[in-house]
Design a protein around this motif. Structure first.
Motif, PDB file in Angstrom:
ATOM      1  N   ARG A   1     -31.360 -53.238  14.766  1.00 28.90           N
ATOM      2  CA  ARG A   1     -31.160 -52.916  16.965  1.00 28.90           C
ATOM      3  C   ARG A   1     -30.529 -51.857  17.307  1.00 28.90           C
ATOM      4  NH1 ARG A   1     -30.370 -57.572  20.063  1.00 28.90           N
ATOM      5  NH2 ARG A   1     -28.413 -56.734  21.179  1.00 28.90           N
ATOM      6  N   ARG A   2     -29.989 -51.076  16.301  1.00 26.95           N
ATOM      7  CA  ARG A   2     -29.289 -49.548  16.634  1.00 26.95           C
ATOM      8  C   ARG A   2     -30.320 -48.186  15.988  1.00 26.95           C
ATOM      9  NH1 ARG A   2     -25.825 -53.257  15.619  1.00 26.95           N
ATOM     10  NH2 ARG A   2     -23.820 -53.932  16.735  1.00 26.95           N
ATOM     11  N   LEU A   3     -31.547 -48.329  15.885  1.00 24.78           N
ATOM     12  CA  LEU A   3     -32.432 -48.135  15.747  1.00 24.78           C
ATOM     13  C   LEU A   3     -33.433 -47.820  16.008  1.00 24.78           C
ATOM     14  CD1 LEU A   3     -31.707 -47.581  11.728  1.00 24.78           C
ATOM     15  CD2 LEU A   3     -30.611 -46.467  13.215  1.00 24.78           C
ATOM     16  N   ARG A   4     -34.524 -46.777  16.343  1.00 19.81           N
ATOM     17  CA  ARG A   4     -35.675 -46.563  16.575  1.00 19.81           C
ATOM     18  C   ARG A   4     -36.583 -47.298  15.469  1.00 19.81           C
ATOM     19  NH1 ARG A   4     -36.844 -43.360  20.750  1.00 19.81           N
ATOM     20  NH2 ARG A   4     -38.638 -42.329  19.566  1.00 19.81           N
ATOM     21  N   LEU A   5     -37.861 -48.101  15.738  1.00 23.88           N
ATOM     22  CA  LEU A   5     -38.767 -48.502  14.715  1.00 23.88           C
ATOM     23  C   LEU A   5     -39.171 -46.966  14.108  1.00 23.88           C
ATOM     24  CD1 LEU A   5     -40.493 -50.944  17.153  1.00 23.88           C
ATOM     25  CD2 LEU A   5     -38.230 -52.114  15.898  1.00 23.88           C
ATOM     26  N   THR A   6     -39.368 -46.202  14.171  1.00 19.00           N
ATOM     27  CA  THR A   6     -39.759 -44.950  13.801  1.00 19.00           C
ATOM     28  C   THR A   6     -38.997 -45.377  12.875  1.00 19.00           C
ATOM     29  OG1 THR A   6     -39.064 -44.160  15.625  1.00 19.00           O
ATOM     30  CG2 THR A   6     -41.645 -44.273  15.712  1.00 19.00           C
ATOM     31  N   THR A   7     -38.127 -44.313  12.809  1.00 18.47           N
ATOM     32  CA  THR A   7     -36.770 -44.899  11.983  1.00 18.47           C
ATOM     33  C   THR A   7     -36.666 -46.143  10.332  1.00 18.47           C
ATOM     34  OG1 THR A   7     -34.901 -44.022  13.867  1.00 18.47           O
ATOM     35  CG2 THR A   7     -34.289 -44.313  11.429  1.00 18.47           C
ATOM     36  N   ILE A   8     -36.853 -46.763  11.035  1.00 18.10           N
ATOM     37  CA  ILE A   8     -36.677 -48.465  10.189  1.00 18.10           C
ATOM     38  C   ILE A   8     -38.417 -47.829   9.280  1.00 18.10           C
ATOM     39  CG2 ILE A   8     -37.201 -50.517   9.815  1.00 18.10           C
ATOM     40  CD1 ILE A   8     -34.187 -50.003  10.991  1.00 18.10           C
ATOM     41  N   GLY A   9     -39.047 -47.750  10.240  1.00 19.47           N
ATOM     42  CA  GLY A   9     -40.734 -47.361   9.870  1.00 19.47           C
ATOM     43  C   GLY A   9     -41.139 -46.575   8.552  1.00 19.47           C
ATOM     44  N   MET A  10     -39.412 -45.202   8.642  1.00 18.61           N
ATOM     45  CA  MET A  10     -39.605 -44.011   7.698  1.00 18.61           C
ATOM     46  C   MET A  10     -38.551 -44.822   6.598  1.00 18.61           C
ATOM     47  SD  MET A  10     -38.669 -41.207   9.484  1.00 18.61           S
ATOM     48  CE  MET A  10     -37.658 -41.144  10.372  1.00 18.61           C
ATOM     49  N   PHE A  11     -37.374 -45.759   6.520  1.00 12.71           N
ATOM     50  CA  PHE A  11     -36.732 -46.556   5.632  1.00 12.71           C
ATOM     51  C   PHE A  11     -38.173 -48.128   4.490  1.00 12.71           C
ATOM     52  CE2 PHE A  11     -32.910 -45.878   7.821  1.00 12.71           C
ATOM     53  CZ  PHE A  11     -33.136 -44.710   8.012  1.00 12.71           C
ATOM     54  N   GLN A  12     -38.838 -48.515   5.036  1.00 12.29           N
ATOM     55  CA  GLN A  12     -39.571 -49.738   4.730  1.00 12.29           C
ATOM     56  C   GLN A  12     -40.229 -49.434   3.210  1.00 12.29           C
ATOM     57  OE1 GLN A  12     -43.431 -51.510   6.515  1.00 12.29           O
ATOM     58  NE2 GLN A  12     -43.690 -49.030   7.652  1.00 12.29           N
ATOM     59  N   TYR A  13     -41.200 -48.243   2.833  1.00 11.78           N
ATOM     60  CA  TYR A  13     -40.992 -47.840   1.499  1.00 11.78           C
ATOM     61  C   TYR A  13     -39.956 -47.565   0.309  1.00 11.78           C
ATOM     62  CZ  TYR A  13     -45.088 -47.619   5.234  1.00 11.78           C
ATOM     63  OH  TYR A  13     -46.452 -47.658   5.875  1.00 11.78           O
ATOM     64  N   LEU A  14     -38.818 -47.491   1.434  1.00  9.62           N
ATOM     65  CA  LEU A  14     -37.833 -47.500   0.034  1.00  9.62           C
ATOM     66  C   LEU A  14     -37.419 -48.815  -0.830  1.00  9.62           C
ATOM     67  CD1 LEU A  14     -34.602 -45.782  -0.995  1.00  9.62           C
ATOM     68  CD2 LEU A  14     -33.510 -46.868   0.652  1.00  9.62           C
ATOM     69  N   ALA A  15     -38.048 -49.347  -0.441  1.00  8.27           N
ATOM     70  CA  ALA A  15     -37.705 -50.907  -1.561  1.00  8.27           C
ATOM     71  C   ALA A  15     -38.785 -50.668  -2.761  1.00  8.27           C
ATOM     72  CB  ALA A  15     -37.388 -52.089  -1.231  1.00  8.27           C
ATOM     73  N   PRO A  16     -39.897 -50.571  -2.933  1.00  7.95           N
ATOM     74  CA  PRO A  16     -40.818 -50.632  -3.128  1.00  7.95           C
ATOM     75  C   PRO A  16     -40.914 -49.142  -4.245  1.00  7.95           C
ATOM     76  CG  PRO A  16     -42.188 -49.992  -1.121  1.00  7.95           C
ATOM     77  CD  PRO A  16     -40.583 -50.409  -1.219  1.00  7.95           C
ATOM     78  N   SER A  17     -40.885 -48.140  -3.819  1.00  4.87           N
ATOM     79  CA  SER A  17     -40.268 -47.182  -4.495  1.00  4.87           C
ATOM     80  C   SER A  17     -39.405 -47.349  -5.599  1.00  4.87           C
ATOM     81  CB  SER A  17     -40.319 -46.214  -3.442  1.00  4.87           C
ATOM     82  OG  SER A  17     -41.260 -45.487  -2.299  1.00  4.87           O
TER      83      SER A  17
ATOM     84  N   PRO B   1     -43.101 -51.739  12.035  1.00  2.31           N
ATOM     85  CA  PRO B   1     -42.589 -51.393  10.979  1.00  2.31           C
ATOM     86  C   PRO B   1     -42.668 -52.780   9.521  1.00  2.31           C
ATOM     87  CG  PRO B   1     -41.401 -50.548  11.828  1.00  2.31           C
ATOM     88  CD  PRO B   1     -42.132 -50.848  13.316  1.00  2.31           C
ATOM     89  N   GLU B   2     -43.030 -53.137   8.761  1.00  9.15           N
ATOM     90  CA  GLU B   2     -43.167 -54.183   8.428  1.00  9.15           C
ATOM     91  C   GLU B   2     -41.601 -54.012   7.087  1.00  9.15           C
ATOM     92  OE1 GLU B   2     -43.572 -57.618   7.279  1.00  9.15           O
ATOM     93  OE2 GLU B   2     -44.806 -56.714   9.079  1.00  9.15           O
ATOM     94  N   GLN B   3     -41.255 -55.790   7.400  1.00  6.43           N
ATOM     95  CA  GLN B   3     -40.002 -55.755   6.689  1.00  6.43           C
ATOM     96  C   GLN B   3     -40.157 -56.829   5.113  1.00  6.43           C
ATOM     97  OE1 GLN B   3     -40.058 -57.165   9.885  1.00  6.43           O
ATOM     98  NE2 GLN B   3     -39.795 -54.995  11.149  1.00  6.43           N
ATOM     99  N   THR B   4     -39.226 -56.856   4.696  1.00  7.80           N
ATOM    100  CA  THR B   4     -39.284 -57.677   3.376  1.00  7.80           C
ATOM    101  C   THR B   4     -39.268 -59.233   3.796  1.00  7.80           C
ATOM    102  OG1 THR B   4     -37.233 -57.901   3.250  1.00  7.80           O
ATOM    103  CG2 THR B   4     -38.062 -55.698   2.172  1.00  7.80           C
ATOM    104  N   PRO B   5     -39.972 -59.668   2.801  1.00  8.86           N
ATOM    105  CA  PRO B   5     -39.815 -61.181   2.621  1.00  8.86           C
ATOM    106  C   PRO B   5     -38.946 -61.804   3.502  1.00  8.86           C
ATOM    107  CG  PRO B   5     -41.255 -60.695   0.699  1.00  8.86           C
ATOM    108  CD  PRO B   5     -40.228 -59.862   1.224  1.00  8.86           C
TER     109      PRO B   5
ATOM    110  N   ALA C   1     -26.719 -49.697   7.341  1.00  4.75           N
ATOM    111  CA  ALA C   1     -26.818 -50.869   6.983  1.00  4.75           C
ATOM    112  C   ALA C   1     -28.100 -50.973   6.570  1.00  4.75           C
ATOM    113  CB  ALA C   1     -26.464 -51.368   8.932  1.00  4.75           C
ATOM    114  N   ALA C   2     -29.262 -49.947   7.362  1.00  2.02           N
ATOM    115  CA  ALA C   2     -30.788 -50.221   7.215  1.00  2.02           C
ATOM    116  C   ALA C   2     -30.946 -49.694   6.001  1.00  2.02           C
ATOM    117  CB  ALA C   2     -31.696 -49.985   8.223  1.00  2.02           C
ATOM    118  N   LEU C   3     -30.202 -48.219   5.627  1.00  3.61           N
ATOM    119  CA  LEU C   3     -30.417 -47.796   4.208  1.00  3.61           C
ATOM    120  C   LEU C   3     -29.296 -49.233   3.339  1.00  3.61           C
ATOM    121  CD1 LEU C   3     -29.604 -44.196   4.211  1.00  3.61           C
ATOM    122  CD2 LEU C   3     -32.130 -45.565   3.800  1.00  3.61           C
TER     123      LEU C   3
END
Length: 314
Positions: free
Chosen positions: A253-269, A4-8, A31-33
């Motif tokens: 560090r506390r989440l599965r990368l798949t979970t982070i992947g579901m969050f990554q589109y929140l910011a551009p949305s 999952p991609e991060q922000t700049p 934290a991630a949200l």
């Protein structure tokens, strides 16, 4: 993009998640949200600073980020790691290049907000994961499966329709996506943590930022610096950069990368919604179709990534 991609602000090697623990997982989600929510609402801060101009905003953001990151390194006693990075010529050459890409990304993004083009900026961050896939294919020789190729094809069609809807090539979207894509690609070779890496990048850029602030004051007067409210907002650009980064580093560090992947589109949305509601940007039929297609491509790509991860786990 296979991860999952991060922000700049967060493109850095990601440590594996810690062993599952309900409390740790909950804290990681919060934290991630929070990090993605802060990134999503960042255009509001830049819009409030509109009269300062994009170059001055980025210069001030660099300097106040450096101050805050220096405090964080002091509090966490990260002197040894910071010294190791700053004294390593090979790593600093890589970091200097990544710093140029990062500042270019910041400038383009702030200018997009300043000129009322947040919709196109959000489009850029939606296509960024697929740009990473293209970079991996071209520069790393990575091979993609049929679903990933379909996702990229849909994204290309979406970009062409976006260009048709705008009446021009979507330079902002492509510039943001490719500058950050190459930033992440280069940054991963620097072997520096998120805080230390960003600190080193701001150290590289800080002399230029300080010189520009001095030039701006010398030629235009104190300007926004004389306004306590504007000065406070400029100072806040530092925490607005560093705090989401730290929250993301904690969460990942506390989440599965798949979970982070579901969050990554929140910011551009969030940026997309801000553009059409708060900022009053026009969303015609063609541009809406382009967004619909990019969302479809991301669904296809995310589903394929999720399916592969389940298969690997099994």
């Amino acid at each position: 993009m296979t991860l999952p991609e991060q922000t700049p602000e967060t493109a850095a090697p990601v440590a594996p998640a810690l062993a599952a623990d309900p409390n740790e997982t909950r804290n990681g989600v919060v934290a991630a949200l929070t990090a993605y929510l802060l990134w999503g609402f960042l255009p509001i801060l830049f819009r409030l600073l509109e009269q300062a101009g994009s170059v001055l905003i980025v210069a001030e953001r660099t300097l106040w980020s450096l101050v805050l990151l220096a405090v964080i390194i002091a509090v966490t006693r990260g002197y040894a790691e910071a010294r190791a990075v700053l004294s390593d010529l090979r790593r600093m050459r890589v970091i200097a290049l990544s710093a140029v890409l990062l500042v270019g990304n910041w400038l383009l993004y702030v200018w997009a907000v300043e000129t009322g083009q947040v919709l196109e900026a959000s489009f850029g961050y939606f296509i960024n994961p697929l740009v990473n896939v293209a970079i991996g294919m071209i520069f790393l020789g990575e091979r993609q499966n049929r679903m990933q190729t379909i996702a990229i094809g849909i994204a290309v069609v979406a970009i062409l329709i976006q260009a048709w809807g705008l009446g021009k090539v979507p330079f902002i979207a492509l510039g943001l996506a490719f500058s950050f894509g190459f930033y992440g690609f280069i940054r991963k070779t620097a072997q520096a943590g998120p805080v230390t890496g960003l600190f080193a990048e701001t150290v590289v850029v800080a002399p230029f930022a300080l010189a520009y602030v001095a030039y701006d004051i010398a030629t235009r007067g104190v300007g926004v610096h004389a306004d306590p409210g504007m000065m406070l907002l400029l100072v806040l650009t530092g925490p607005a950069t560093a705090i989401p980064l730290l929250l993301f580093a904690y969460g990942v560090r506390r989440l599965r990368l798949t979970t982070i992947g579901m969050f990554q589109y929140l910011a551009p949305s969030i940026q997309f919604l801000l553009a059409i509601t708060l900022f009053g940007e026009e969303l015609n039929g063609l541009r809406l179709l382009s967004f619909a297609l990019i969302w479809l491509s991301l669904v296809v790509f995310s589903w394929d990534s999720f399916r592969q991860r389940l298969r690997a786990t099994a």
